[in-house]
Design a protein around this motif. Sequence first.
Motif, PDB file in Angstrom:
ATOM      1  N   ASN A  42      -9.621  -9.813  18.046  1.00 35.41           N
ATOM      2  CA  ASN A  42      -9.780  -8.551  17.302  1.00 35.41           C
ATOM      3  C   ASN A  42     -10.189  -7.419  18.250  1.00 35.41           C
ATOM      4  OD1 ASN A  42     -10.878 -10.926  15.243  1.00 35.41           O
ATOM      5  ND2 ASN A  42      -9.520  -9.427  14.294  1.00 35.41           N
ATOM      6  N   VAL A  43      -9.275  -7.017  19.129  1.00 33.98           N
ATOM      7  CA  VAL A  43      -9.644  -6.038  20.168  1.00 33.98           C
ATOM      8  C   VAL A  43     -10.041  -4.691  19.574  1.00 33.98           C
ATOM      9  CG1 VAL A  43      -8.450  -6.938  22.192  1.00 33.98           C
ATOM     10  CG2 VAL A  43      -7.182  -5.546  20.550  1.00 33.98           C
ATOM     11  N   LEU A  44      -9.543  -4.370  18.394  1.00 35.71           N
ATOM     12  CA  LEU A  44      -9.903  -3.094  17.763  1.00 35.71           C
ATOM     13  C   LEU A  44     -10.780  -3.326  16.538  1.00 35.71           C
ATOM     14  CD1 LEU A  44      -6.490  -1.245  18.175  1.00 35.71           C
ATOM     15  CD2 LEU A  44      -8.568  -0.998  19.556  1.00 35.71           C
ATOM     16  N   GLY A  45     -11.435  -4.468  16.480  1.00 34.18           N
ATOM     17  CA  GLY A  45     -12.307  -4.788  15.355  1.00 34.18           C
ATOM     18  C   GLY A  45     -11.493  -5.167  14.134  1.00 34.18           C
ATOM     19  N   HIS A  46     -12.199  -5.237  13.011  1.00 34.93           N
ATOM     20  CA  HIS A  46     -11.563  -5.645  11.758  1.00 34.93           C
ATOM     21  C   HIS A  46     -11.126  -4.423  10.961  1.00 34.93           C
ATOM     22  CE1 HIS A  46     -12.841  -9.770  12.474  1.00 34.93           C
ATOM     23  NE2 HIS A  46     -13.988  -9.265  12.904  1.00 34.93           N
ATOM     24  N   ALA A  47      -9.974  -4.550  10.313  1.00 32.23           N
ATOM     25  CA  ALA A  47      -9.462  -3.513   9.404  1.00 32.23           C
ATOM     26  C   ALA A  47      -9.381  -2.142  10.077  1.00 32.23           C
ATOM     27  CB  ALA A  47     -10.321  -3.447   8.131  1.00 32.23           C
ATOM     28  N   HIS A  48      -8.902  -2.137  11.324  1.00 33.98           N
ATOM     29  CA  HIS A  48      -8.722  -0.852  12.012  1.00 33.98           C
ATOM     30  C   HIS A  48      -7.705  -0.016  11.216  1.00 33.98           C
ATOM     31  CE1 HIS A  48      -7.359   2.034  15.027  1.00 33.98           C
ATOM     32  NE2 HIS A  48      -8.516   1.825  15.621  1.00 33.98           N
ATOM     33  N   PRO A  49      -8.058   1.215  10.826  1.00 29.73           N
ATOM     34  CA  PRO A  49      -7.185   1.966   9.905  1.00 29.73           C
ATOM     35  C   PRO A  49      -5.749   2.122  10.418  1.00 29.73           C
ATOM     36  CG  PRO A  49      -9.234   3.160  10.346  1.00 29.73           C
ATOM     37  CD  PRO A  49      -9.275   1.931  11.179  1.00 29.73           C
ATOM     38  N   GLU A  50      -5.566   2.364  11.715  1.00 28.70           N
ATOM     39  CA  GLU A  50      -4.200   2.560  12.219  1.00 28.70           C
ATOM     40  C   GLU A  50      -3.398   1.259  12.211  1.00 28.70           C
ATOM     41  OE1 GLU A  50      -3.573   5.460  15.563  1.00 28.70           O
ATOM     42  OE2 GLU A  50      -5.765   5.311  15.587  1.00 28.70           O
ATOM     43  N   LEU A  51      -4.063   0.139  12.470  1.00 23.90           N
ATOM     44  CA  LEU A  51      -3.347  -1.147  12.432  1.00 23.90           C
ATOM     45  C   LEU A  51      -3.009  -1.519  10.995  1.00 23.90           C
ATOM     46  CD1 LEU A  51      -5.113  -3.393  15.123  1.00 23.90           C
ATOM     47  CD2 LEU A  51      -3.312  -1.675  15.394  1.00 23.90           C
ATOM     48  N   VAL A  52      -3.957  -1.277  10.090  1.00 21.32           N
ATOM     49  CA  VAL A  52      -3.699  -1.556   8.673  1.00 21.32           C
ATOM     50  C   VAL A  52      -2.501  -0.740   8.201  1.00 21.32           C
ATOM     51  CG1 VAL A  52      -4.617  -1.276   6.330  1.00 21.32           C
ATOM     52  CG2 VAL A  52      -6.089  -2.191   8.148  1.00 21.32           C
ATOM     53  N   SER A  53      -2.496   0.519   8.564  1.00 20.37           N
ATOM     54  CA  SER A  53      -1.448   1.416   8.087  1.00 20.37           C
ATOM     55  C   SER A  53      -0.074   1.017   8.630  1.00 20.37           C
ATOM     56  CB  SER A  53      -1.844   2.845   8.481  1.00 20.37           C
ATOM     57  OG  SER A  53      -0.733   3.657   8.582  1.00 20.37           O
ATOM     58  N   VAL A  54       0.011   0.686   9.925  1.00 22.87           N
ATOM     59  CA  VAL A  54       1.304   0.343  10.512  1.00 22.87           C
ATOM     60  C   VAL A  54       1.825  -0.972   9.921  1.00 22.87           C
ATOM     61  CG1 VAL A  54       0.611  -0.963  12.581  1.00 22.87           C
ATOM     62  CG2 VAL A  54       2.523   0.609  12.707  1.00 22.87           C
ATOM     63  N   LEU A  55       0.905  -1.906   9.642  1.00 19.63           N
ATOM     64  CA  LEU A  55       1.330  -3.178   9.053  1.00 19.63           C
ATOM     65  C   LEU A  55       1.780  -2.979   7.601  1.00 19.63           C
ATOM     66  CD1 LEU A  55       1.668  -6.244   9.399  1.00 19.63           C
ATOM     67  CD2 LEU A  55      -0.695  -6.514   8.675  1.00 19.63           C
ATOM     68  N   GLN A  56       1.032  -2.173   6.862  1.00 21.10           N
ATOM     69  CA  GLN A  56       1.426  -1.901   5.472  1.00 21.10           C
ATOM     70  C   GLN A  56       2.786  -1.217   5.407  1.00 21.10           C
ATOM     71  OE1 GLN A  56      -2.034   0.197   3.987  1.00 21.10           O
ATOM     72  NE2 GLN A  56      -2.780  -1.631   2.917  1.00 21.10           N
ATOM     73  N   ASP A  57       2.986  -0.242   6.266  1.00 12.03           N
ATOM     74  CA  ASP A  57       4.279   0.471   6.273  1.00 12.03           C
ATOM     75  C   ASP A  57       5.419  -0.499   6.563  1.00 12.03           C
ATOM     76  OD1 ASP A  57       3.049   2.811   5.724  1.00 12.03           O
ATOM     77  OD2 ASP A  57       3.222   3.650   7.758  1.00 12.03           O
ATOM     78  N   GLN A  58       5.232  -1.323   7.614  1.00 18.68           N
ATOM     79  CA  GLN A  58       6.297  -2.252   7.973  1.00 18.68           C
ATOM     80  C   GLN A  58       6.536  -3.262   6.849  1.00 18.68           C
ATOM     81  OE1 GLN A  58       8.370  -1.986  10.647  1.00 18.68           O
ATOM     82  NE2 GLN A  58       9.523  -3.585   9.606  1.00 18.68           N
ATOM     83  N   ALA A  59       5.444  -3.659   6.166  1.00 19.55           N
ATOM     84  CA  ALA A  59       5.572  -4.671   5.107  1.00 19.55           C
ATOM     85  C   ALA A  59       6.454  -4.185   3.963  1.00 19.55           C
ATOM     86  CB  ALA A  59       4.191  -5.056   4.568  1.00 19.55           C
TER      87      ALA A  59
END
Length: 392
Positions: A42-59
Amino acid sequence: MIPSVLPTYARAPLTFVSGEGSWLVDADNRRYLDMGGGIAVNVLGHAHPELVSVLQDQATQLWHTSNLYNIPNQQALADRLVEHTFADTVFVTNSGTESMECCVKMARKYHVENGNPERVNIITFEGSFHGRSLGMISAAGAEKLTKGFGPLLPGFVHLKLGDLADVAAAIDETTAAIMVEPVQGEGGIIPLPDDYMQGLRKLCDDNGLLLILDEIQCGMGRTGKLFAHEWAGITPDIMGIAKGIGGGFPLGACLATEVAAKGMVAGSHGSTYGGNPLACAVGSKVMDIVATPEFLGEVSAKAGRLRQRLEGLVASHPKVFVTVRGSGLMLGIECKVTNMDVVKAGYDEKILTVPGGANVVRLLPPLNISNDDIDEAVARLDQAATAIEATL
Ligand SMILES: *Cc1c(COP(=O)(O)O)cnc(C)c1O
């Protein structure tokens, strides 16, 4: 009766339901400071907003197509890795083990292409860890990994770390490559000296061998450089990465120079999931955030702060701790008591750490951990050590 989850882990009695930054939250809303970072993942910690957003968009767009077709997100990730490293080309995988398997296959194929099919043996080192496949437990060779799983794969030569003369003496006309972690992780946070890394590079150059680095744990900004070998001013021919690159999504890669990769033509290697759109969307975003001088500078600053405070902690608890070692935010506290006792005392203080070889407690926190959380971590470790002292 055997549990429905195959009991290959001695799990702590902790169950987390959510996370935010460097913190994990259990079902009773208790907050734990996560200094293990899911074992450097978890290099950017948990629930990093930018990672959450990019994964949600791709999903919502596309999950999987297979590698029968072009995958733009995979291309984007590979381009970023090529831009920021020694590599000319990248094979994307789902895990560290698969990345290292690709590294070894590529090294053997290289020598076949060059008309040296007898060059099959890979030199590896005591204390190393490269994964859990038959190939990679054979590579590491430690009995705790291999016992009961034979026959093992031939083609690995196991050496002690530390003396370049031993490596030189082990090289012969059957040697294909030297494979090493610049900072051993599972082995107990053992950073290899720069001159040793340089010496391995030179032995490879002088003998026509490939240098394979396993940066699965020590790479992706962990040491304050994007990859740990940069400290020694050398580059590998082939490198396996995973863990941090996905920030928690399963993702890995085998990176290589054009020369080293020359045998890897269409049909020679593959993966159904490797490089899938979801994983690569996250991986590209992790690269965008981590592979900047500003971010890496911050890692070094945070690392300096944590290291300094840990030195103080060790000095004030000589009955519990021996020393601190490591590089950047990949730190190991060697213990005088049993390392697992320190990890467990940490659970009582709501701080998560990871045991490692050589009786070490590993700290592999999110790379974007705040200064306040660093100070809190040391305070909690201090309380854990005090609790242990009361029992001695
Ligand atoms: C974790 C690790 C691996 C194995 O990675 P998996 O994703 O568990 O397959 C290999 N090498 C090193 C150095 C590691 O830390």
